[in-house]
Design an enzyme around this catalytic site. Sequence first.
Site, PDB file in Angstrom:
ATOM      1  N   SER A   1       0.801  -1.229   0.000  1.00  0.00           N
ATOM      2  CA  SER A   1       0.000   0.000   0.000  1.00  0.00           C
ATOM      3  C   SER A   1       0.838   1.286   0.000  1.00  0.00           C
ATOM      4  O   SER A   1       0.477   2.233  -0.710  1.00  0.00           O
ATOM      5  CB  SER A   1      -0.979  -0.015   1.169  1.00  0.00           C
ATOM      6  OG  SER A   1      -1.920  -1.040   0.968  1.00  0.00           O
TER       7      SER A   1
ATOM      8  N   LYS B   1      -8.705  -6.248  10.732  1.00  0.00           N
ATOM      9  CA  LYS B   1      -9.889  -5.783   9.992  1.00  0.00           C
ATOM     10  C   LYS B   1     -11.195  -5.895  10.772  1.00  0.00           C
ATOM     11  O   LYS B   1     -12.143  -5.165  10.502  1.00  0.00           O
ATOM     12  CB  LYS B   1     -10.015  -6.536   8.655  1.00  0.00           C
ATOM     13  CG  LYS B   1      -8.911  -6.161   7.665  1.00  0.00           C
ATOM     14  CD  LYS B   1      -9.118  -6.851   6.328  1.00  0.00           C
ATOM     15  CE  LYS B   1      -7.939  -6.585   5.410  1.00  0.00           C
ATOM     16  NZ  LYS B   1      -8.156  -7.106   4.056  1.00  0.00           N
TER      17      LYS B   1
ATOM     18  N   GLY C   1     -13.789 -18.172   4.174  1.00  0.00           N
ATOM     19  CA  GLY C   1     -13.181 -17.295   5.183  1.00  0.00           C
ATOM     20  C   GLY C   1     -13.561 -15.837   4.929  1.00  0.00           C
ATOM     21  O   GLY C   1     -14.587 -15.555   4.289  1.00  0.00           O
TER      22      GLY C   1
HETATM   23  P1  ATR Z   1      -9.056 -15.057   4.486  1.00  0.00           P
HETATM   24  O1  ATR Z   1      -9.442 -13.987   5.453  1.00  0.00           O
HETATM   25  O2  ATR Z   1      -7.878 -14.753   3.631  1.00  0.00           O
HETATM   26  O3  ATR Z   1     -10.235 -15.525   3.685  1.00  0.00           O
HETATM   27  P2  ATR Z   1      -9.349 -17.300   6.284  1.00  0.00           P
HETATM   28  O4  ATR Z   1     -10.532 -16.638   6.857  1.00  0.00           O
HETATM   29  O5  ATR Z   1      -8.356 -17.940   7.187  1.00  0.00           O
HETATM   30  O6  ATR Z   1      -8.528 -16.294   5.400  1.00  0.00           O
HETATM   31  O7  ATR Z   1      -9.869 -18.397   5.228  1.00  0.00           O
HETATM   32  C1  ATR Z   1      -9.007 -19.245   4.550  1.00  0.00           C
HETATM   33  C2  ATR Z   1      -9.805 -20.066   3.527  1.00  0.00           C
HETATM   34  O8  ATR Z   1      -8.887 -20.905   2.805  1.00  0.00           O
HETATM   35  C3  ATR Z   1     -10.807 -21.014   4.155  1.00  0.00           C
HETATM   36  O9  ATR Z   1     -11.906 -21.161   3.276  1.00  0.00           O
HETATM   37  C4  ATR Z   1     -10.007 -22.333   4.253  1.00  0.00           C
HETATM   38  O10 ATR Z   1     -10.798 -23.508   4.267  1.00  0.00           O
HETATM   39  P3  ATR Z   1     -11.331 -24.129   5.671  1.00  0.00           P
HETATM   40  O11 ATR Z   1     -12.470 -23.272   6.110  1.00  0.00           O
HETATM   41  O12 ATR Z   1     -11.761 -25.517   5.317  1.00  0.00           O
HETATM   42  O13 ATR Z   1     -10.159 -24.096   6.632  1.00  0.00           O
HETATM   43  C5  ATR Z   1      -9.262 -22.259   2.951  1.00  0.00           C
HETATM   44  N1  ATR Z   1      -8.067 -23.134   2.960  1.00  0.00           N
HETATM   45  C6  ATR Z   1      -6.893 -22.892   3.584  1.00  0.00           C
HETATM   46  N2  ATR Z   1      -6.026 -23.912   3.365  1.00  0.00           N
HETATM   47  C7  ATR Z   1      -6.681 -24.804   2.566  1.00  0.00           C
HETATM   48  C8  ATR Z   1      -6.326 -26.054   1.967  1.00  0.00           C
HETATM   49  N3  ATR Z   1      -5.111 -26.571   2.128  1.00  0.00           N
HETATM   50  N4  ATR Z   1      -7.245 -26.675   1.191  1.00  0.00           N
HETATM   51  C9  ATR Z   1      -8.477 -26.143   0.996  1.00  0.00           C
HETATM   52  N5  ATR Z   1      -8.874 -24.971   1.535  1.00  0.00           N
HETATM   53  C10 ATR Z   1      -7.995 -24.302   2.300  1.00  0.00           C
END
Ligand code: ATR
Length: 288
Positions: free
Chosen positions: A21, A70, A132
């Site tokens: 940013s 956030k 997420g």
């Molecule tokens: P952000 O704020 O960036 O969205 P987050 O709230 O931690 O971060 O969400 C991460 C997302 O990536 C989630 O949907 C997570 O899936 P889960 O809810 O099942 O944990 C997904 N994610 C992270 N690692 C993953 C993986 N190895 N395979 C599939 N989904 C993954």
Amino acid sequence: MIKGTTKVCGVIGYPVEHSMSPLLHNFFAEQLGLDLVYVPFSVPKEKVGLAVQGAEGLQLAGINVTVPHKQAVMPYLPEIDEAALAIGAVNTLVPVEHGYKGYNTDAAGLLRAMTEEKIEIQGQDCIIIGAGGAAKAAAYVLAREGAKNIYILNRNREKAEALAGELREQFQGQSICGMALEEYSVLPEAFYLAVQCTSVGMHPHVGQAAIEEPAFYERIHTGVEIIYTPMETKFMRLTAEAGGKTMNGLSMLIYQGVTAFELWNPGVRIDAESIAEAKLLLAAGLKG
Ligand code: ATR
């Protein structure tokens, strides 16, 4: 050149060292000839409230809020924009009489980037991959802009169902459904717009996608990626290989910044040429 008249903006996050940013906003200020500087502030979790109060005291002209603050910043704001409230996350603070009003320009930026790239939402069958924070912002945009059907696919099915349920409450009558990733094979026969909102494929795990089967990508006409490191993820490559159009996360990153900058500087519109230049600058910055 910093002078006695220079307005100060900045970003609070933890860590904040890798934020793009400052590069983006100082470039816009320079392009527009504005007397404004943008600096990073590393703020640990327990100091978020103090940081917002301090910003008000110092009369900072605008603040971005990044990971992990956030949500944490929200209780300290006297006003929150409707979209940010619905999404439950704020990434931009704009000065108002008694503090700052919170906005979510991640959502606004995603919509603007898609509009610029002529990606239609209204009437489209859509898939969100992930459930997420990023997925919530993207799902909100798709629902508000009149997507026909929205399928939220997530590794954890319960989270997908919970997010879909929350959105159905906000957008009554909208068709929004939560499913497990592997359930893509039972999706209704259609050609989909997909928005990739998981962290899978992000540097350094560049060789991965949340869904890897080519059969999934044959059902996608457009693949929108939220990740910007790398600039082409495996999700984008698989979409392109199956003949789909792609958009990378850099567009969203730029437009969330453009939207914030314009909120802080009423009357200012950043033109397409500056945006194109900013894209090159960030792309070079991300390569290091
Ligand atoms: P952000 O704020 O960036 O969205 P987050 O709230 O931690 O971060 O969400 C991460 C997302 O990536 C989630 O949907 C997570 O899936 P889960 O809810 O099942 O944990 C997904 N994610 C992270 N690692 C993953 C993986 N190895 N395979 C599939 N989904 C993954």
